[in-house]
Design a protein around this motif. Sequence first.
Motif, PDB file in Angstrom:
ATOM      1  N   ALA A 182       3.030  -3.532  -6.341  1.00 57.24           N
ATOM      2  CA  ALA A 182       2.633  -2.146  -6.096  1.00 57.24           C
ATOM      3  C   ALA A 182       2.024  -1.501  -7.333  1.00 57.24           C
ATOM      4  CB  ALA A 182       3.847  -1.338  -5.632  1.00 57.24           C
ATOM      5  N   PHE A 183       2.341  -2.031  -8.523  1.00 57.91           N
ATOM      6  CA  PHE A 183       1.826  -1.439  -9.762  1.00 57.91           C
ATOM      7  C   PHE A 183       0.465  -2.001 -10.151  1.00 57.91           C
ATOM      8  CE2 PHE A 183       6.367  -0.734  -9.926  1.00 57.91           C
ATOM      9  CZ  PHE A 183       6.452   0.559 -10.411  1.00 57.91           C
ATOM     10  N   SER A 184      -0.053  -2.974  -9.385  1.00 62.26           N
ATOM     11  CA  SER A 184      -1.375  -3.526  -9.671  1.00 62.26           C
ATOM     12  C   SER A 184      -2.423  -2.832  -8.799  1.00 62.26           C
ATOM     13  CB  SER A 184      -1.393  -5.034  -9.401  1.00 62.26           C
ATOM     14  OG  SER A 184      -1.157  -5.286  -8.019  1.00 62.26           O
TER      15      SER A 184
ATOM     16  N   LEU B 153      -3.884  -0.050  -9.159  1.00 61.05           N
ATOM     17  CA  LEU B 153      -3.664   1.383  -8.974  1.00 61.05           C
ATOM     18  C   LEU B 153      -4.940   2.205  -9.162  1.00 61.05           C
ATOM     19  CD1 LEU B 153      -0.185   1.984 -10.661  1.00 61.05           C
ATOM     20  CD2 LEU B 153      -0.735   2.111  -8.225  1.00 61.05           C
TER      21      LEU B 153
ATOM     22  N   PHE C 162      -7.006   2.105  -6.035  1.00 62.05           N
ATOM     23  CA  PHE C 162      -6.309   2.896  -5.026  1.00 62.05           C
ATOM     24  C   PHE C 162      -6.461   4.382  -5.323  1.00 62.05           C
ATOM     25  CE2 PHE C 162      -3.042   4.292  -2.195  1.00 62.05           C
ATOM     26  CZ  PHE C 162      -2.878   3.272  -1.282  1.00 62.05           C
TER      27      PHE C 162
ATOM     28  N   TYR D 180       0.831  -1.211   0.000  1.00 62.81           N
ATOM     29  CA  TYR D 180       0.000   0.000   0.000  1.00 62.81           C
ATOM     30  C   TYR D 180       0.861   1.254   0.000  1.00 62.81           C
ATOM     31  CZ  TYR D 180      -3.882  -3.100   1.402  1.00 62.81           C
ATOM     32  OH  TYR D 180      -4.821  -4.095   1.471  1.00 62.81           O
TER      33      TYR D 180
ATOM     34  N   TRP E  75      -8.461  -6.593  -1.972  1.00 59.94           N
ATOM     35  CA  TRP E  75      -7.114  -6.369  -2.487  1.00 59.94           C
ATOM     36  C   TRP E  75      -6.403  -7.673  -2.804  1.00 59.94           C
ATOM     37  CZ3 TRP E  75      -5.380  -2.242  -4.617  1.00 59.94           C
ATOM     38  CH2 TRP E  75      -5.907  -1.017  -4.273  1.00 59.94           C
TER      39      TRP E  75
ATOM     40  N   GLN F  83       3.880   1.635  -1.252  1.00 60.55           N
ATOM     41  CA  GLN F  83       4.471   1.841  -2.578  1.00 60.55           C
ATOM     42  C   GLN F  83       3.444   2.315  -3.598  1.00 60.55           C
ATOM     43  OE1 GLN F  83       7.330  -1.487  -3.626  1.00 60.55           O
ATOM     44  NE2 GLN F  83       6.775  -2.144  -1.546  1.00 60.55           N
ATOM     45  N   ARG F  84       2.218   1.762  -3.526  1.00 60.81           N
ATOM     46  CA  ARG F  84       1.166   2.221  -4.442  1.00 60.81           C
ATOM     47  C   ARG F  84       0.889   3.704  -4.251  1.00 60.81           C
ATOM     48  NH1 ARG F  84      -2.841  -2.937  -3.589  1.00 60.81           N
ATOM     49  NH2 ARG F  84      -1.880  -4.299  -5.138  1.00 60.81           N
ATOM     50  N   SER F  85       0.824   4.125  -2.994  1.00 58.54           N
ATOM     51  CA  SER F  85       0.538   5.526  -2.705  1.00 58.54           C
ATOM     52  C   SER F  85       1.660   6.431  -3.215  1.00 58.54           C
ATOM     53  CB  SER F  85       0.353   5.716  -1.199  1.00 58.54           C
ATOM     54  OG  SER F  85      -0.044   7.035  -0.910  1.00 58.54           O
TER      55      SER F  85
ATOM     56  N   LYS G  48      -7.826  -9.059  -7.222  1.00 58.28           N
ATOM     57  CA  LYS G  48      -7.602  -7.834  -7.980  1.00 58.28           C
ATOM     58  C   LYS G  48      -8.697  -7.511  -8.977  1.00 58.28           C
ATOM     59  CE  LYS G  48      -3.601  -7.322  -6.018  1.00 58.28           C
ATOM     60  NZ  LYS G  48      -3.476  -8.578  -5.324  1.00 58.28           N
TER      61      LYS G  48
END
Length: 511
Positions: A275-277, A279, A282, A138, A501, A140-142, A504
Amino acid sequence: MDSSEGDFYRPLPKSSHPSLTPQPSEIHDESSGELESILSDNGLPLLQRYRVATWIELKLLFYLAAPAVAVYLINYLMSMSTQIVSGHLGNLELAAASLGNTGIQIFAYGLMLGMGSAVETLCGQAYGAHKYEMLGVYLQRSIILLTLTGILLTFVYIFCKPLLILLGESPEIASAAAVFVYGLIPQIFAYAMNFPIQKFLQAQSIVAPSAYISAATLVVHLVLSWFVVYKVGLGLLGASLVLSLSWWIVVVAQFIYIVKSERCKETWAGFSVEAFSGLFGFFKLSAGSAVMLCLETWYFQVLVLLAGLLDNPELALDSLSICMTVSGWVFMISIGFNAAASVRVSNELGAGHPKSAAFSVKVVTSISFVISVISGLVVLALRRVISYAFTEGETVANAVSDLCPLLALTLILNGVQPVLSGVAVGCGWQTFVAYVNVGCYYVVGVPLGSLLGFYFKLGAKGIWSGMIGGTVMQTIILLLVTFRTDWNKEVEKATKRLNTWDDKEKPLLKD
């Protein structure tokens, strides 16, 4: 729930080695579980249950709130000290730094802090549910989303001069402000990392290290600002570059803490392509958080803009700026309780503790309200002298004294409203609160303030009174919604949100 899902809700095994002291996260888990147990124990008298539960909750809250207040106050001081250093260069430089800070920087600050608040909801609930491995994902996604947002914001900074001229600023002030703002461009990307990191740590009840890092950085910031601005002679650009550097020092130090600390070894497993999934989902939650916070942050900036259109704008702006500065200092305390409320509620919902979540809301709202009432009474007691800390003018002092009842009422409302916003973040209600803010602030508050201020000739008092009306309406709505909440259903929603989460293909939020 099958056994594999149930595993997420059992605490990780604790070491029995006698030489090891319990980690703060373990203490938090034990206190949280004890709180739910006490509140569920119908064999104890009601008053005894509440007395013991209140003591446990107060320890958990102040462990979170006190360092959070310190962090926000220090961040506030860094910006203010930069403004003071710039002001000693001359009146033009002071106006430019003030405009850059309050006109451009606060826009980026509100947007990035708001988007970073999505981490509070998800990390807080995941930590409570013991899905520790997801916190780093989370985070890294942010950071990815906020960095992309920062790239877009860079263009606003680059073209700030024509934007400021378009808004009515003089070309001379706009040019000087542009130089200051150019030095703040690196700060945008520090925001993109700092706010997610800060929320990531807060979700685990790790707040003291951020306070220590910020305090040490403030000392470095003051020394560097003096050296770069006055000794090296870089002026406005140097002042803003040092501010950007200071924010990056905070970011790097916090990240080193995450990587090296034993307290984060379960929640930070290194960089992950995961982290790139997800998005887009998010982003929806982040956007809701940003809109919610920005509408609150900008609301009283509108008050200052409207005051500039009055018949005697200089007196109105001077008196209002003093009141807003006092309000800003006290507001930092409320923001600390906002962070504490968000962490406590999200942790308890993730852990499946509905009674603890509901009880935490009542305690944190009550404590913040009491502190804000005391602040309001102090302001009223000092109403005739409070302005002399800022200016020696008797006319301004009288105007500030006249506005102090409204300032006191604002402080009291700000003791409740930010806490309720923190509860909303902990529950994932950001989009709902954004709609409430639009209606109460901009459909009711601003038009009512304009009507009282201009049509009924009540001036700054009229504008402020109308906008307080919008805040009162928003606070009442959030109070009704919060205290009528079915916390068992919120626990179910938190569980579904976290499980989503893992799948996906489903959207992040269904409600």
